[in-house]
Design an enzyme around this catalytic site. Sequence first.
Site, PDB file in Angstrom:
ATOM      1  N   CYS A 142     -11.852  -7.599 -26.068  1.00  0.00           N
ATOM      2  CA  CYS A 142     -12.322  -8.269 -24.860  1.00  0.00           C
ATOM      3  C   CYS A 142     -11.111  -8.780 -24.084  1.00  0.00           C
ATOM      4  CB  CYS A 142     -13.264  -9.423 -25.196  1.00  0.00           C
ATOM      5  SG  CYS A 142     -12.468 -10.756 -26.117  1.00  0.00           S
ATOM      6  N   CYS A 193      -8.702 -11.111 -25.856  1.00  0.00           N
ATOM      7  CA  CYS A 193      -7.670 -10.496 -26.705  1.00  0.00           C
ATOM      8  C   CYS A 193      -6.439 -10.142 -25.872  1.00  0.00           C
ATOM      9  CB  CYS A 193      -8.220  -9.240 -27.380  1.00  0.00           C
ATOM     10  SG  CYS A 193      -9.626  -9.510 -28.466  1.00  0.00           S
ATOM     11  N   ASP A 234       4.969   7.424   9.632  1.00  0.00           N
ATOM     12  CA  ASP A 234       6.210   8.088  10.010  1.00  0.00           C
ATOM     13  C   ASP A 234       5.815   9.437  10.611  1.00  0.00           C
ATOM     14  OD1 ASP A 234       9.013   8.734  10.074  1.00  0.00           O
ATOM     15  OD2 ASP A 234       8.639   9.999   8.325  1.00  0.00           O
ATOM     16  N   ASP A 255       7.769   9.191   4.072  1.00  0.00           N
ATOM     17  CA  ASP A 255       8.232  10.162   3.075  1.00  0.00           C
ATOM     18  C   ASP A 255       9.739  10.164   2.854  1.00  0.00           C
ATOM     19  OD1 ASP A 255       8.989  11.391   5.554  1.00  0.00           O
ATOM     20  OD2 ASP A 255       9.078  13.323   4.514  1.00  0.00           O
ATOM     21  N   ASP A 305      12.384   5.421   5.124  1.00  0.00           N
ATOM     22  CA  ASP A 305      11.085   4.733   5.096  1.00  0.00           C
ATOM     23  C   ASP A 305      10.972   3.748   3.935  1.00  0.00           C
ATOM     24  OD1 ASP A 305      10.046   6.143   7.304  1.00  0.00           O
ATOM     25  OD2 ASP A 305       9.582   7.867   6.030  1.00  0.00           O
TER      26      ASP A 305
END
Length: 807
Positions: free
Chosen positions: A92, A95, A499, A703, A707
């Site tokens: 649970c 834990c 971009d 990308d 950036d």
Amino acid sequence: MPEGLALLVQVDGQPRPMCCPGCRAVCEAIVGAGLVEYYRHREALPEKVGDGLPEEIWELGLFDHPEFQKAFVRPLEGHEREADLILEGITCAACVWLNERHLAQLKGVLGVQVNYATRRARIRWDDSVIRLSAILGAVAGIGYRAHPYDAGRAEEVARREQRDALWRLLVAGLGMMQVMMYALPVYMASAADMSESIRALMRWAGLLLTLPVVFYSAAPFFRRAIRDLRLRRVGMDVPVALGIGIAFAASAWATLLQSGQVYFDSVSMFVFFLLGGRYLEMLARQRATRGVDALGRILPVFARRLGGDGQLEEQVPVNVLVVGDRILVRPGETIVVDGEVCAGASEVSEAWLTGESAPVTKRPGDAVLGGSLNGSGVLEVRALKVGEATRLATVRRLMERAMAERPRVVEQADRVAALFTSVLLGLGVLAGLYWWHADASQALRIVVSVLVVSCPCALSLATPVALTVATDVASRIGLLVTRGYAIETLARARHFVFDKTGTLTTGAMRVEQVLCVPGVSQQEVLGVAAALEQYSEHAIARAIVRAAGLDAAQGTGPERCHAEKVRVEAGQGLAGEVDGRPYVLGRADYVAQALHQPMPAALQSDSACTRVYLGEAGRWLASIELDDSLRPDALALVRGLRAEGCEISIFSGDVAASVARVAGELGIQDARAGLSPEAKHAAVRELQAQGAARGTIIAMVGDGINDAPVLAQAHVSMAMAGGTDLAKHQADILLLDDSLMALLRGRRLARKTQRIIRENLVWALAYNLLAIPAAMAGWVTPLIAGIGMGASSLLVVLNALRISRGA
């Protein structure tokens, strides 16, 4: 062993006899490592060798051996290390909290994240302060087992966990049916129809049949509750164990005294329904995490490596392959490295990455990815990336990071659940005191009902299970979620910033023309520019290298120039020496500043193409014009986002004419050109400041290296999988197959996930607000309480699985 041989070891100041020299050596190692606590907490003999890791590993201390750690420990900065471990015994959210809190207190442990759904822990530590074996010993000291993550072993642990839970459920079910057979006649018969001796016999039969249910089927509840109380905290198993224990003890006492009520039927049925709910929850959880574990099982253990002559074939373990090795891949086999096809032709399925089942034709010179399935042909592949450097390993690590991180909403739910458990025990005491005075015969039943009916398991499960399912579904539609908060934030994003190059456009740029000053040839310009750009990952750099006819990987090509002392200015350009002469390449203002000269008229142009300029000390040399095309799904993405009420902007470092052309084709009004990385970063910060009052969430999609700063600044960021490594590491989400429509599908998935999380939280809170008063009023029996508690937890798990529908 010779007669009279004394094998003693000082443990806690007392001489302890050992059975053989091997056990003595192990004991001395444990004591010498400061792990005497192990003997204080040990309550049973060790498990069978087959149930755990091989004993030799523990005896030889291999967990701390550098060669052994290579398989699962990742070195970070300095002495910092990171590893993924499987934790056995997690049942649970409590834990999870206990393990994180316990390990975080160890000196030298820098970070701990435990994922409830996957049972996996990501731990960072300082190897100069604490050893991995000490961390594993600390986990064992609080009643759990930890060992290095391995996809095959994780599956074995899941099967063992499932088998153990099923056995306990079957014993509880059989005991429940047998107890009901003896309880039903007592309920139905009147005092005249059944003598007291027969009633006593029925009670004793119920007691005996309930014993295996309580002491075997319900044993995990008691073990975890005792552990929590020893550590001075109240976990979710405490009220359950108290309810079962009080009801059974009171029933046993009534049986001995032959007076009062017994609840053997309610106890056995409660345990059965509770275990049944947790068993179904476990199956749903394992199903939800199957996608991540499947990535770890894609690669085979062995590969066919070709010798230096390209003919001799040998089978070697995958983990011994190095860059440059040539691998033979036969039909139907899995490619184990990222590499390049050297010989042969075949169709290769890359479904694990793109989700597309249609195979892709591969010929010499084409790139292939590890984890792809070879078709009908035979391929020879030269390894370019192996092991943890492959795309598959990167994807798996990022998914694991996302599932290990705990979003804010999960932490809030866990804190509420922990507080709720303490309040629940207080309400149980108050209810017991009230009913003891009002009607003592009902006090026990009502206390048990209050303790059981409102255990906050559903509240703790409401969010993490939904996020785990959503992460798995996202990977199947082409989105790799790399951080835990990304789904929550993407669902609330209202402004998307893109971009241009490589994001809205294909990034497959091509050189359209080269304008040179008198006396300079196009071949010379491309040769120098390619020498400077050949190690860059930018789309412009790749286009120039291709136009010059150079092979960047091999460093070969016609009239190859040699570049050195190359300095890169992100978003601006680069400078360096080619064959001993200084050059500068980049944007017009960057080159002009470096040369201290204005651009000559011969290089000026009003075209909408992207342009970079080349110059050497004291003079301009050329203008290189490049262009690329829109991605085919860019317009559909923009229209889809607008239909959902989102604002859209373009922030690009490209020239104004090129950015305006793309913005015009897509109908985007806010398009900003010529932005440096710092300017992009500042522009996004400005948007965030303007939208702060309205709570506007800014999402960034990019990308390139330029950036990376703005991806880190945005509330949630996405990068194309084909982009630079720096951009991918900064992003919260990766578009695996470079499809922009996956972003739109992902946003809709995120919104659906948020809706289901809200449904789960509302249900969990409403259930507890209704169930607790009803139990305190005496309207709920212990049996109904057990069914309600199990059903509420199961309901939130099944509701979370709705996220996968239609994916």
